[in-house]
Design a protein around this motif. Structure first.
Motif, PDB file in Angstrom:
ATOM      1  N   ASP A 145       0.846  -1.193   0.000  1.00 12.34           N
ATOM      2  CA  ASP A 145       0.000   0.000   0.000  1.00 12.34           C
ATOM      3  C   ASP A 145       0.884   1.246   0.000  1.00 12.34           C
ATOM      4  OD1 ASP A 145      -1.540   2.229   0.782  1.00 12.34           O
ATOM      5  OD2 ASP A 145      -2.895   1.011   1.979  1.00 12.34           O
ATOM      6  N   HIS A 260      -6.000   5.420   1.034  1.00  9.14           N
ATOM      7  CA  HIS A 260      -6.879   4.722   0.095  1.00  9.14           C
ATOM      8  C   HIS A 260      -8.032   4.011   0.815  1.00  9.14           C
ATOM      9  CE1 HIS A 260      -3.404   5.730  -2.142  1.00  9.14           C
ATOM     10  NE2 HIS A 260      -2.702   4.657  -1.821  1.00  9.14           N
ATOM     11  N   PHE A 261      -7.732   3.395   1.958  1.00  8.21           N
ATOM     12  CA  PHE A 261      -8.761   2.692   2.720  1.00  8.21           C
ATOM     13  C   PHE A 261      -9.784   3.680   3.275  1.00  8.21           C
ATOM     14  CE2 PHE A 261      -9.361  -0.794   6.198  1.00  8.21           C
ATOM     15  CZ  PHE A 261     -10.622  -1.057   5.696  1.00  8.21           C
ATOM     16  N   TYR A 268     -11.245  -0.862  -1.465  1.00  9.62           N
ATOM     17  CA  TYR A 268     -10.015  -1.307  -0.805  1.00  9.62           C
ATOM     18  C   TYR A 268     -10.211  -2.703  -0.207  1.00  9.62           C
ATOM     19  CZ  TYR A 268      -5.675  -0.786   1.905  1.00  9.62           C
ATOM     20  OH  TYR A 268      -4.407  -0.950   2.425  1.00  9.62           O
TER      21      TYR A 268
END
Length: 295
Positions: A145, A260-261, A268
């Motif tokens: 990530d 992103h999460f 995700y």
């Protein structure tokens, strides 16, 4: 090790947590409820520089729902990771300590999965991956990530600035001036190392190449809007990784570094869980084939 029983980040299920003491890092191993055997996956969850165990709890919950044992590692000291050399002995020491704790908990035959964030997580992943490979452990896959990126002073300054801004309530102009002074000293530090024959950029390049070329499947999660880890660096790593392993990737386009999460939770989760399931399925199919061949 002392086992603590409690709730995990408002989760509905209780877990067994064991604290791991290693130099300068906060680490915790979380056991799911129910039976644990040598088929139970062990997930190494390695956070970004400056992350806390609390911030990593939502990532840990993803794999707890999959009935995994999760070893969570965070580095809370602001900026400490910026001072560690890419091949610093302390990184290798941490890897050996974690492997020793796995042996103490009788997890030597369990399949291993990585979920790492930012360059800090990537460098620890690289060292831990090499240590586990030396011991012929069963590594089934890795989620990467917001990483990796090649060495760049300006990029490091941006990362340090974002870290301070999140932790210190001061005006941007004040923080920026402070960071500029710190980075001047920082450059001087690396310059002295270079004059003594140590090339930080070269060592960082070697470390990233090692991590990209590990043989297990990888999922790269990144964004074109990440100003700390440029998407071009991740895309170059993806091409490098394709030489030795199966690779998946997803560009979130608009989310920032390791966000992103937060910005796209459903996508995700979908990317991570689908990839995790495929890695485990491939591993157990392979194990079954090996057993049939022995018979």
């Amino acid at each position: 090790m002392i086992f603590l029983y409690g709730l995990l980040n408002d989760a509905s299920t209780s877990t067994n947590n064991a604290e791991i003491k290693t130099n300068s890092l906060s680490q915790e191993v979380t056991f799911p409820e129910g039976e644990i055997n040598d088929k139970t996956p062990v997930v190494f969850l390695v956070g970004w520089g400056g992350s806390t165990l609390k911030q990593l709890a939502k990532y840990r919950e993803v794999y707890l729902q999959k009935q995994c044992i999760i070893i969570t590692q965070s580095q809370q000291a602001p900026g400490q990771h910026l001072l560690e050399l890419p091949d610093a002995p302390v990184k290798q020491t941490r890897s050996y300590e974690l492997v020793r704790h796995m042996a103490e908990n009788k997890l030597t035959n369990n399949p291993i999965f990585f979920h790492v964030m930012s360059n800090t997580g990537f460098h620890q992943y690289r060292n831990l991956g090499k240590t586990l490979m030396e011991q012929n452990r069963k590594i089934v896959g890795a989620v990467l990530d917001s990483c990796p990126a090649w060495f760049n002073f300006e990029r490091i300054m941006d990362a340090f600035f974002e870290l301070l801004r999140a932790k210190i309530p001061l005006p941007r102009s004040v923080l920026y001036c402070f960071v500029r002074v710190v980075m001047y000293v920082y450059k001087l530090y690396w310059r002295i190392l270079y004059l003594t024959g140590y090339s930080v950029a070269e060592k960082n390049r070697e470390a990233i190449t090692d991590g990209n070329k590990f043989p297990w499947p990888k999922l790269y999660l990144y964004s074109d809007s990440d100003t700390v880890i440029p998407s071009a660096s991740v895309k170059a790593s993806i091409e490098q990784a394709k030489v030795t392993s199966a690779v998946r990737s997803h560009n979130f386009l608009s989310s920032l570094h390791v966000q992103h999460f937060r910005d796209f939770p459903e996508r995700y989760l979908q990317e991570c869980t689908t990839f995790f399931d495929s890695c485990l399925e491939k591993h157990f199919d392979s194990e079954k084939t090996i057993q049939q061949c022995k018979l």
